[in-house]
Scaffold this motif. Sequence first.
Motif, PDB file in Angstrom:
ATOM      1  N   THR A  96       0.855  -1.045   0.359  1.00 56.86           N
ATOM      2  CA  THR A  96       0.038  -0.127   0.360  1.00 56.86           C
ATOM      3  C   THR A  96       0.409   1.142  -0.308  1.00 56.86           C
ATOM      4  O   THR A  96       2.167   1.125   0.355  1.00 56.86           O
ATOM      5  CB  THR A  96      -0.903   0.070   1.278  1.00 56.86           C
ATOM      6  N   LYS A  97       0.602   2.523  -0.351  1.00 58.04           N
ATOM      7  CA  LYS A  97       0.483   3.591  -0.652  1.00 58.04           C
ATOM      8  C   LYS A  97       2.216   3.719  -1.270  1.00 58.04           C
ATOM      9  O   LYS A  97       3.180   4.352  -1.144  1.00 58.04           O
ATOM     10  CB  LYS A  97       1.312   4.524   1.461  1.00 58.04           C
ATOM     11  N   THR A  98       1.979   3.118  -2.148  1.00 57.77           N
ATOM     12  CA  THR A  98       3.908   2.561  -3.262  1.00 57.77           C
ATOM     13  C   THR A  98       2.876   2.397  -4.775  1.00 57.77           C
ATOM     14  O   THR A  98       1.350   1.852  -4.605  1.00 57.77           O
ATOM     15  CB  THR A  98       4.778   1.850  -3.098  1.00 57.77           C
ATOM     16  N   HIS A  99       3.611   2.806  -5.773  1.00 52.67           N
ATOM     17  CA  HIS A  99       2.733   1.972  -7.084  1.00 52.67           C
ATOM     18  C   HIS A  99       3.660   0.952  -8.082  1.00 52.67           C
ATOM     19  O   HIS A  99       4.789   0.935  -6.807  1.00 52.67           O
ATOM     20  CB  HIS A  99       2.524   3.129  -7.987  1.00 52.67           C
ATOM     21  N   ALA A 100       3.654   0.213  -8.638  1.00 49.17           N
ATOM     22  CA  ALA A 100       4.014  -1.021  -8.938  1.00 49.17           C
ATOM     23  C   ALA A 100       5.108  -0.793  -9.454  1.00 49.17           C
ATOM     24  O   ALA A 100       6.671  -1.604  -9.005  1.00 49.17           O
ATOM     25  CB  ALA A 100       3.231  -1.344 -10.514  1.00 49.17           C
ATOM     26  N   LYS A 101       6.012   0.601 -10.345  1.00 46.80           N
ATOM     27  CA  LYS A 101       6.895   0.606 -10.580  1.00 46.80           C
ATOM     28  C   LYS A 101       7.938   0.798  -9.503  1.00 46.80           C
ATOM     29  O   LYS A 101       9.138   0.158  -9.081  1.00 46.80           O
ATOM     30  CB  LYS A 101       7.327   2.330 -11.133  1.00 46.80           C
ATOM     31  N   ASN A 102       7.475   2.046  -8.256  1.00 41.26           N
ATOM     32  CA  ASN A 102       8.265   1.365  -6.963  1.00 41.26           C
ATOM     33  C   ASN A 102       8.634   0.121  -5.934  1.00 41.26           C
ATOM     34  O   ASN A 102       9.835  -0.002  -5.472  1.00 41.26           O
ATOM     35  CB  ASN A 102       7.430   2.099  -6.418  1.00 41.26           C
ATOM     36  N   PHE A 103       8.032  -0.158  -6.144  1.00 35.45           N
ATOM     37  CA  PHE A 103       7.426  -1.853  -5.499  1.00 35.45           C
ATOM     38  C   PHE A 103       7.990  -3.139  -6.679  1.00 35.45           C
ATOM     39  O   PHE A 103       9.100  -3.444  -5.945  1.00 35.45           O
ATOM     40  CB  PHE A 103       5.745  -2.355  -5.790  1.00 35.45           C
ATOM     41  N   PHE A 104       7.799  -2.649  -7.568  1.00 35.22           N
ATOM     42  CA  PHE A 104       9.145  -3.834  -8.169  1.00 35.22           C
ATOM     43  C   PHE A 104      10.389  -3.538  -8.473  1.00 35.22           C
ATOM     44  O   PHE A 104      10.891  -3.958  -8.305  1.00 35.22           O
ATOM     45  CB  PHE A 104       8.688  -4.758  -9.276  1.00 35.22           C
ATOM     46  N   GLY A 105      11.235  -2.135  -8.661  1.00 38.39           N
ATOM     47  CA  GLY A 105      12.503  -1.969  -8.131  1.00 38.39           C
ATOM     48  C   GLY A 105      12.630  -2.131  -6.742  1.00 38.39           C
ATOM     49  O   GLY A 105      14.121  -2.517  -6.994  1.00 38.39           O
ATOM     50  N   ARG A 106      12.483  -1.890  -6.043  1.00 41.03           N
ATOM     51  CA  ARG A 106      13.002  -2.271  -4.702  1.00 41.03           C
ATOM     52  C   ARG A 106      12.810  -3.833  -4.462  1.00 41.03           C
ATOM     53  O   ARG A 106      14.212  -4.893  -3.992  1.00 41.03           O
ATOM     54  CB  ARG A 106      11.665  -2.121  -3.024  1.00 41.03           C
ATOM     55  N   LEU A 107      12.806  -4.323  -4.866  1.00 48.10           N
ATOM     56  CA  LEU A 107      12.545  -6.205  -5.123  1.00 48.10           C
ATOM     57  C   LEU A 107      13.512  -6.573  -5.383  1.00 48.10           C
ATOM     58  O   LEU A 107      14.400  -7.148  -5.354  1.00 48.10           O
ATOM     59  CB  LEU A 107      10.823  -7.060  -5.589  1.00 48.10           C
ATOM     60  N   LYS A 108      13.797  -5.844  -6.878  1.00 48.84           N
ATOM     61  CA  LYS A 108      14.875  -6.239  -7.953  1.00 48.84           C
ATOM     62  C   LYS A 108      15.968  -5.494  -7.124  1.00 48.84           C
ATOM     63  O   LYS A 108      16.999  -6.289  -7.139  1.00 48.84           O
ATOM     64  CB  LYS A 108      14.580  -4.905  -9.466  1.00 48.84           C
ATOM     65  N   THR A 109      15.951  -4.905  -6.197  1.00 50.63           N
ATOM     66  CA  THR A 109      17.323  -3.811  -5.208  1.00 50.63           C
ATOM     67  C   THR A 109      17.472  -4.814  -4.584  1.00 50.63           C
ATOM     68  O   THR A 109      18.602  -4.901  -4.565  1.00 50.63           O
ATOM     69  CB  THR A 109      17.046  -2.134  -5.152  1.00 50.63           C
ATOM     70  N   LEU A 142       9.135 -11.427   2.962  1.00 56.44           N
ATOM     71  CA  LEU A 142       7.531 -11.576   3.463  1.00 56.44           C
ATOM     72  C   LEU A 142       6.312 -10.820   2.332  1.00 56.44           C
ATOM     73  O   LEU A 142       6.628  -9.817   3.059  1.00 56.44           O
ATOM     74  CB  LEU A 142       7.211 -11.446   5.355  1.00 56.44           C
ATOM     75  N   LEU A 143       5.551 -10.677   2.056  1.00 59.00           N
ATOM     76  CA  LEU A 143       4.856  -9.757   1.777  1.00 59.00           C
ATOM     77  C   LEU A 143       3.409  -9.697   2.682  1.00 59.00           C
ATOM     78  O   LEU A 143       2.640 -10.703   2.899  1.00 59.00           O
ATOM     79  CB  LEU A 143       4.210  -9.656   0.429  1.00 59.00           C
ATOM     80  N   CYS A 144       2.794  -7.996   2.583  1.00 55.29           N
ATOM     81  CA  CYS A 144       1.786  -7.673   3.597  1.00 55.29           C
ATOM     82  C   CYS A 144       0.683  -6.731   3.172  1.00 55.29           C
ATOM     83  O   CYS A 144       2.058  -5.984   2.066  1.00 55.29           O
ATOM     84  CB  CYS A 144       1.938  -8.033   4.687  1.00 55.29           C
ATOM     85  N   SER A 145       0.436  -5.715   3.833  1.00 54.45           N
ATOM     86  CA  SER A 145      -0.308  -4.821   2.583  1.00 54.45           C
ATOM     87  C   SER A 145       0.528  -3.444   2.860  1.00 54.45           C
ATOM     88  O   SER A 145       0.831  -2.811   2.765  1.00 54.45           O
ATOM     89  CB  SER A 145      -1.653  -4.659   3.132  1.00 54.45           C
ATOM     90  N   GLU A 146       0.807  -3.250   4.146  1.00 46.84           N
ATOM     91  CA  GLU A 146       1.019  -2.758   5.691  1.00 46.84           C
ATOM     92  C   GLU A 146       1.998  -1.750   4.649  1.00 46.84           C
ATOM     93  O   GLU A 146       2.860  -2.224   4.309  1.00 46.84           O
ATOM     94  CB  GLU A 146       0.913  -2.317   6.962  1.00 46.84           C
ATOM     95  N   ASP A 147       2.212  -0.406   4.422  1.00 45.25           N
ATOM     96  CA  ASP A 147       3.179   0.507   3.870  1.00 45.25           C
ATOM     97  C   ASP A 147       4.531  -0.322   4.325  1.00 45.25           C
ATOM     98  O   ASP A 147       6.305   0.225   4.475  1.00 45.25           O
ATOM     99  CB  ASP A 147       2.830   1.378   3.635  1.00 45.25           C
TER     100      ASP A 147
END
Length: 145
Positions: free
Chosen positions: A9-22, A113-118
């Motif tokens: 939550t409180k993020t967009h896909a580009k940021n989310f997947f970018g953090r996973l990549k990094t 580990l993934l959940c919804s909380e930012d």
Amino acid sequence: MDVTTIGFTKTHAKNFFGRLKTAGVKRVIDVRLHNTSQLAGFAKADDLRFFLRELRGADYVHEPLLAPTEEIMTAFKKQKGDWNVFRESFLGLMADRKIESQFKAEAFDGSCLLCSEDKPHQCHRSLVVDYLNGKWGGRLAVRHL
């Protein structure tokens, strides 16, 4: 063993997947009780599985055994319950479930580990890794994305 945690939550896909990549995440372990809500956007289970595979070459697994029960979540979220009560209830649930014997520490290496909380504070994903680390002698090197 390196393990990360992330909320969507409180993020967009580009940021989310970018953090996973990094972070070099190889597998996302979804610790939400419900992972199919329309409100989850790009993090809805089937969509997330597709995006992880296509964008990251990463695996996806849903592990509801690592999620609080509906009753515990309702008392905390919908009834605006106390964090300490939630924490103790969920820690007790994990102990009752004996999650430390249901998984091997090696299975978490390279996982997120993934959940919804930012944020990781006052979030059950943090309780999961802290609980497991306590049972496994601190074998998980945890980083919150």
